[in-house]
Scaffold this active site. Sequence first.
Site: not given
Lengths: 105, 410
Positions: A103-105
């Site tokens: 995911s983006c984090i």
Amino acid sequence: MATKEIAGNTIDVNEEGYLTNFGQWNEAIAEAIAIEEGIEKLSERHWVVLKYLQDFYKENGTMPTIRKMKKSGVVDTKELYSLFPGGPLKKSSRIAGLKKPESCI
Amino acid sequence: MKNLLILGAGTAGTMMANHLKRKLNKKEWKITIVDQHKTHYYQPGFLFIPFDTYKEKDVIKTKKQFIPNSVEYIEKAIEIIEHDKNIVILKDGTNLSYDILIIATGSKIVPTETDGLAGEGWQKDVFDFYTIEGATALRDKLKNWQGGKFVIHLTEMPIKCPVAPLEFSFLADAFFHKKGIREKVEMTYITPLSGAFTKQNCSNVLGYLLEDKKINLIPDFDVELVNEKDNFIQSYDDQKINYDLLVTIPTNMGDDVIERSGLGDDLNFVPTHKHTLQSKKKENIFVIGDATDLPSSKAGSVAHFQADVLTKNIKNFINGKELVKEFDGHANCFIESGFGKAFLIDFNYDVEPVEGTFPLPIIGPFSLLKESRINHMGKLVFRHIYWNMLLRGLPMPGITTQMSKIGKKL
């Protein structure tokens, strides 16, 4: 970058044991990684999923989501879990020589 | 006279209306924007409503006040985009023809995608905080809630503002502490991903947070169904988690009009060229904000950076020039960590969040990937920047469209 000896090959891997160079992947490596992931023998159904992932990655540059796999008609979610228990995308992508889904984090 | 039509007057569409009215020749181009809803919500503020930190009035304004007078604003629902004929048909039958179309129809939660979720327990024991209705219902529930199993659940990616479920967890922890009932609350965070943070840098630096705050983590959980009679949530591999209060982020999807128009993927997001923001289907259709299928975050900061690139490319398209490939996936997000502190992350398609200072080297004032009080102040001040500068398409001093490597420890 770490390297690893597996099934008679030297492969480049990241900290989590994912291949960083798909060019080094072969079926013997897949079988050996599968054993590390607790899958004794890759069945025909396993291979269908692995090939699908590789084709999808080649085309899109990303990993499919579970939803995409379900809609693709290749495998339903229940079966996906029974083939790769405990984290189907995480395990199948490693065996297929692809990136871990992020995911983006 | 030529027509430029914008669908959606949310964050992205409103910014585009403001940018383009300054850039396009008024004698040649008419700009029209369509949206069926009256209200513009400051969506980042929904996070604070359940804890009664923000009231409704802090997050609600009318859409129209942010649309320039020279832009025609139509408050109606859209039936279909006839992209072969360059026409948009509204629900009341009105036809709007366009030369250039910008799709900014956003994304929304769809609870009905999960079996049992939108059932008898919805907004009684099961809540979302991605809508004003969900956030206020949850606030009312939390007012008198005395503790029990508190489960935060992420259904599937992608979601709007991917850090919000974690921020919500941290704020809930602080809220229960303040209320003096934290020891009566068992907090669990359930995610379909392999961890709370899946990027290595974030995981290294922020991984301790859940443990520190005594929030149990259940990774790799793909929800099959929610049972609202017996209050449990079940995964495809038959794990069952009981809850007394479930806060879930349901599946996020693009607007139904995208599906009706045959323009979307299986989540109704529009396939879009990653660096130019042109749609893959038609050259004269562009896409911005949450409506795209891009791997960038679905967030206002991203839409803001996209708007700069898209404005250039609309001009280039009109003048028959090559489109610039300048959108780099840049995102900039504050992460509330509770007790008046926050983190800040700044990243793009290729560069992971790293430590450093932002936007200036050493003096910051914001620190990247570190918890600080000033980051939290930044998050609160941002609401004013959003209403007064961002929506109006005004430049933000010191913050560049492409991710800057200045001040970062790369």
